[in-house]
Motif scaffolding. Structure first.
Motif: not given
Length: 522
Positions: A237-256
Motif C-alpha cells: 500500500g502506498h501513501h503518496a506525498t500529501p497534497g498531490n492526489t486530487n481529493s475533490r469528491g472524497v468524503c465531504f470535500r467539494k474542492e481539492d
C-alpha cells in the motif's frame, strides 16, 4: 534512570495486558473463523498485476470482458464471507468492458494506448469516493439513501486512463476507526482470519485484494487508512506525498485541498502497480513525486526504528521485531560500503506519535465538520452516548468516542505540537535527504480480533505519524507469523521521494516473497 525503569515496567505490563486481551477474544473469534474459497484455475489471471493485465488486453491476449466477469464471479464467491462490497455496478461494468474490446478490435493507436494505460482493467473503490449513481453514505445511517451525483476527481482520472468501475466497498462509519464496520453495511472481515479486522478505513478494499477479488483498489489515507489494511491483509500500500492526489469528491470535500495530511493511494498484490496508478490520480502533479526516478538499491541509505516509546500505543510484538531484524540483516548483506550500512534512528517526537497526529487533524479544513455532521446539525458526543446506551443512536460506539474526545478531552498544546513537529521533520528529513529511507514498524501487532481495538484505540499512531509528517510511505508485506497472519514494515522517505519507497518495496518483494494471498490457487 528511575523514569526509564518506570517506562520499562509499564511497557511489560502493557504487553501482558494485550496478550490477555487477545487470549479472551480468541476464545470467541477463533471458533468462528471460516476459510475463504480457493481461487479456481479459470480465475488465475486475478493473481497478476494490473500492469500485466492491461498489457494483455492491449495485445489482444485477454478480453476485458473476461477479466471483468472473472472479478465479478470471484467477488460473488468471497463476499458472503468477508462482506466487502457496499454496492455494485456489474452489468454496467460488463457493458463498458465490451466497448473496450470493440475499441481494441478496431485498432488502437500507440498514442491512444499511451493515454489509457489501464484500458479495460476493472477497479473497486471505497464508498467514500464519490461514484456517480452509487451510494455515498460514508457509513452513516441518516445518509443511507444518499447517492453520488458525480464522480470524484480520482474516479474521473482512472476512467480517463481506461479503468472500469466494478463496485464501491465498505468502510468504517465516517472513516474514523481501525475496523471496517457501520450501521448501513455491517462489518467486513479479514480473509486471512475472518474473526480479525481487515483494518480501516480501506479494510474492505484490502479484504477483496487479498482474496484475489479486485485488481485495482483505490483508497484514501488520513491516519493510515491505506497502509493499515494493506498490513493486516498482507499487501502493498502506498501513501503518496500529501497534497498531490486530487481529493475533490472524497468524503465531504467539494474542492481539492492541497494543504492536507490526506493522500489517495492504492492497495495492491504487486509493488509494480503502485507507481503507475499513483501517477494517474496525481495527474499534472505526478512529476513532483518523481515516480519515474530510477534508483539503485545500493545507493539508498537505510535507517531503521525498531519501536516507538509512545506510551499510548501497545508494545511491538516479537514476530514483528523479528521481521524488522530479517530486513535489516538482508539489507546489510546487500550493502557493500560501511557508509550505506543500516543505522538506527530515533527522535523524541516518536514518543508522542498519537498526540502529534491528533493536533494536526485540527488543521484539516473539513475534519471537525466531517466528524460532527448529522442529519439535524452538529452532534454532541455525550448526548449521542446517552442515546446509544438506551438504543436510540444509529452511530457506532467508536464514532461517539472520537466525538467525545474531540469535544470534551483536553486539547493538545498547539505551541508544543508545532515545535516538536518542526524539530522531528527537520531532523528526520535532513538525515534522509534525497537518497535515504526510514524503516519503521507498521503497527504493534498483526491483524487484531474484531472489537479488540476498543481496548487499544491509539495503535494506529504508527501510521498516523507519517500523515502528520506529510511524507510518502509504502507498506511492505513480509510473510506470515506462526498463526498465518501477515507481517510487514513501512518504508518512509522525505517528501517528494516516493520513488525511494517504491524501489525498496520492489526489492523487498523480490527478497521476501511479496504479497500474501488469503487463498490458494486450485
Amino acid at each position: 534512570m528511575g523514569n526509564n525503569i518506570w517506562k520499562a515496567v509499564y511497557l511489560y505490563t502493557r504487553l501482558a495486558f494485550d496478550l490477555v486481551v487477545d487470549f479472551f477474544f480468541s476464545l470467541y473469534w477463533d471458533r468462528r473463523k471460516k476459510p475463504i474459497p480457493d481461487l479456481d484455475k479459470k480465475h488465475a489471471m486475478l493473481t497478476e498485476s494490473a500492469l500485466t493485465l492491461a498489457k494483455k488486453i492491449r495485445q489482444k491476449e485477454l478480453k476485458s470482458e473476461d477479466l471483468v466477469r472473472a472479478v465479478i464471479e470471484r467477488i460473488k464467491e468471497v463476499n458472503p464471507l468477508i462482506n466487502a462490497v457496499a454496492a455494485d455496478r456489474y452489468e454496467a461494468a460488463i457493458y463498458e468492458a465490451k466497448e473496450v474490446d470493440a475499441l481494441i478490435a478496431s485498432g488502437l493507436s500507440e498514442e491512444e494506448a499511451s493515454k489509457k494505460p489501464f484500458l479495460g482493467v476493472p477497479f473497486t473503490s471505497k464508498e467514500s469516493q464519490a461514484v456517480k449513481g452509487l451510494p455515498f453514505t460514508l457509513g452513516l445511517w441518516w445518509r443511507r439513501k444518499e447517492v453520488a451525483t458525480e464522480d470524484s476527481e480520482a474516479i474521473v482520472r482512472l476512467k480517463a486512463a481506461g479503468a472500469i468501475t466494478v463496485a464501491a466497498t465498505n468502510l468504517p462509519e465516517l472513516l474514523v476507526w481501525q475496523e471496517t464496520r457501520n450501521p448501513v453495511y455491517g462489518m467486513s472481515r479479514n480473509p486471512h482470519h475472518t474473526g480479525r479486522s481487515p483494518g480501516g478505513s480501506s479494510g474492505a478494499e484490502a479484504a477483496l485484494a487479498a482474496s484475489c477479488a479486485s485488481v485495482v483498489s483505490l483508497c484514501s489515507d488520513l491516519g493510515g487508512s491505506t497502509r493499515m489494511p494493506a498490513f493486516y491483509c498482507g499487501l502493498f500500500g502506498h501513501h503518496a506525498t500529501p497534497g498531490n492526489t486530487n481529493s475533490r469528491g472524497v468524503c465531504f470535500r467539494k474542492e481539492d485541498v492541497e494543504d492536507t495530511m490526506l493522500s489517495l493511494g492504492f492497495i495492491s498484490k504487486h509493488a509494480e502497480d503502485l507507481g503507475p496508478l499513483t501517477k494517474v490520480i496525481a495527474g499534472d502533479k505526478a512529476d513532483k513525486l518523481k515516480l519515474d526516478r530510477v534508483v539503485d538499491i545500493k545507493d539508498i541509505k537505510f535507517y531503521y526504528m525498531e519501536t516507538s516509546k509512545d506510551l499510548m500505543v501497545s508494545t511491538i510484538r516479537a514476530d514483528l521485531r523479528g521481521a524488522m531484524k530479517r530486513v535489516i540483516t538482508r539489507i546489510s548483506q546487500e550493502t557493500t560500503s560501511s557508509d550505506k550500512a543500516p543505522e538506527p534512528y530515533y527522535h523524541r517526537g516518536f514518543d508522542h506519535m498519537y498526540n502529534i497526529w491528533k493536533y494536526w487533524t485540527t488543521k484539516e479544513a473539513d475534519y471537525k465538520s466531517f466528524l460532527r455532521t448529522t442529519s439535524t446539525g452538529d452532534a454532541n458526543g455525550l448526548v449521542e452516548l446517552a442515546k446509544k446506551v438506551v438504543g436510540l443512536s444509529h452511530n457506532c460506539l467508536f464514532t461517539i468516542i472520537r466525538l467525545i474526545e474531540d469535544q470534551y478531552l483536553p486539547k493538545v498544546d498547539s505551541e508544543w505540537a508545532e515545535k516538536i513537529s518542526k524539530e522531528l521533520k527537520e531532523d528526520l528529513f535532513t538525515k534522509l535527504g534525497d537518497n535515504g529511507v526510514l524503516l519503521m514498524p507498521s503497527g504493534p501487532q498483526p491483524a487484531p480480533y474484531h472489537y479488540s481495538c476498543f481496548l487499544r484505540p491509539y495503535n494506529f499512531a504508527y501510521w498516523g505519524i507519517v500523515n502528520a509528517l506529510k511524507c510518502p510511505a509504502t507498506q511492505v508485506p513480509l510473510g506470515v507469523n506462526s498463526q498465518g497472519l501477515p507481517l510487514g514494515i513501512q518504508v518512509l522517505a522525505a517528501p517528494y521521494n516516493d520513488a525511494l519507497c517504491l524501489t525498496v518495496a520492489k526489492y523487498l518483494e523480490k527478497e521476501f516473497g511479496g504479497a500474501v494471498r488469503a487463498c490458494k490457487l486450485k
